[in-house]
Write a protein that holds these residues in place. Structure first.
Motif, PDB file in Angstrom:
ATOM      1  N   LEU A  87       0.863  -1.187   0.000  1.00 15.57           N
ATOM      2  CA  LEU A  87       0.000   0.000   0.000  1.00 15.57           C
ATOM      3  C   LEU A  87       0.889   1.222   0.000  1.00 15.57           C
ATOM      4  O   LEU A  87       1.863   1.307   0.746  1.00 15.57           O
ATOM      5  CB  LEU A  87      -0.903   0.025   1.224  1.00 15.57           C
ATOM      6  CG  LEU A  87      -2.094  -0.911   1.224  1.00 15.57           C
ATOM      7  CD1 LEU A  87      -2.973  -0.632   2.431  1.00 15.57           C
ATOM      8  CD2 LEU A  87      -2.907  -0.804  -0.042  1.00 15.57           C
ATOM      9  N   GLU A  88       0.517   2.169  -0.826  1.00 13.20           N
ATOM     10  CA  GLU A  88       1.243   3.436  -0.928  1.00 13.20           C
ATOM     11  C   GLU A  88       0.206   4.540  -1.057  1.00 13.20           C
ATOM     12  O   GLU A  88      -0.623   4.499  -1.973  1.00 13.20           O
ATOM     13  CB  GLU A  88       2.149   3.391  -2.158  1.00 13.20           C
ATOM     14  CG  GLU A  88       3.032   4.584  -2.328  1.00 13.20           C
ATOM     15  CD  GLU A  88       3.960   4.380  -3.507  1.00 13.20           C
ATOM     16  OE1 GLU A  88       3.570   4.752  -4.644  1.00 13.20           O
ATOM     17  OE2 GLU A  88       5.059   3.833  -3.298  1.00 13.20           O
ATOM     18  N   ASP A  89       0.221   5.463  -0.133  1.00 12.15           N
ATOM     19  CA  ASP A  89      -0.766   6.547  -0.127  1.00 12.15           C
ATOM     20  C   ASP A  89      -2.201   6.014  -0.103  1.00 12.15           C
ATOM     21  O   ASP A  89      -3.088   6.547  -0.757  1.00 12.15           O
ATOM     22  CB  ASP A  89      -0.576   7.486  -1.318  1.00 12.15           C
ATOM     23  CG  ASP A  89       0.778   8.165  -1.320  1.00 12.15           C
ATOM     24  OD1 ASP A  89       1.290   8.473  -0.222  1.00 12.15           O
ATOM     25  OD2 ASP A  89       1.341   8.392  -2.419  1.00 12.15           O
ATOM     26  N   GLY A  90      -2.413   4.903   0.635  1.00  7.93           N
ATOM     27  CA  GLY A  90      -3.747   4.351   0.796  1.00  7.93           C
ATOM     28  C   GLY A  90      -4.252   3.519  -0.361  1.00  7.93           C
ATOM     29  O   GLY A  90      -5.407   3.104  -0.373  1.00  7.93           O
ATOM     30  N   ARG A  91      -3.383   3.272  -1.352  1.00 10.45           N
ATOM     31  CA  ARG A  91      -3.771   2.473  -2.518  1.00 10.45           C
ATOM     32  C   ARG A  91      -2.702   1.412  -2.761  1.00 10.45           C
ATOM     33  O   ARG A  91      -1.532   1.603  -2.460  1.00 10.45           O
ATOM     34  CB  ARG A  91      -3.906   3.336  -3.781  1.00 10.45           C
ATOM     35  CG  ARG A  91      -4.932   4.447  -3.676  1.00 10.45           C
ATOM     36  CD  ARG A  91      -6.338   3.881  -3.792  1.00 10.45           C
ATOM     37  NE  ARG A  91      -7.338   4.914  -3.934  1.00 10.45           N
ATOM     38  CZ  ARG A  91      -8.083   5.352  -2.946  1.00 10.45           C
ATOM     39  NH1 ARG A  91      -7.922   4.905  -1.732  1.00 10.45           N
ATOM     40  NH2 ARG A  91      -8.996   6.272  -3.151  1.00 10.45           N
ATOM     41  N   SER A  92      -3.131   0.311  -3.362  1.00 18.92           N
ATOM     42  CA  SER A  92      -2.198  -0.768  -3.670  1.00 18.92           C
ATOM     43  C   SER A  92      -1.389  -0.440  -4.914  1.00 18.92           C
ATOM     44  O   SER A  92      -1.825   0.297  -5.798  1.00 18.92           O
ATOM     45  CB  SER A  92      -2.986  -2.059  -3.911  1.00 18.92           C
ATOM     46  OG  SER A  92      -2.120  -3.104  -4.276  1.00 18.92           O
TER      47      SER A  92
END
Length: 74
Positions: free
Chosen positions: A31-36
């Motif tokens: 996850l990066e910035d709330g997204r995969s």
């Protein structure tokens, strides 16, 4: 399972960040910035990646074989 390498993509606009892909295939997704996002765009065929593909509630994950054909869980 298809041989060769697979291309893994995540549509970050569709991803809701529920972490199912990270839980199923933590070596392949983060996850990066709330997204995969995939850790690597090209991976060896993996049951974990297929499980993540199947578990994604928004179908944000796509996997293609070397010929560009979609890879689907069986």
């Amino acid at each position: 399972m298809s041989g060769g390498r697979w291309t893994v993509e995540v549509d970050r606009r569709r991803c809701i960040g529920n972490q199912m892909c990270v839980t199923a295939a933590g070596g392949h997704f983060v996850l990066e910035d709330g997204r995969s996002r995939p850790v690597a765009a090209s991976v060896a065929p993996s049951d974990d990646v297929l499980e993540a593909l199947e578990l994604c509630p928004t179908s944000a994950i796509t996997v293609h074989d070397e010929a560009g054909a979609p890879v689907e869980p069986s």
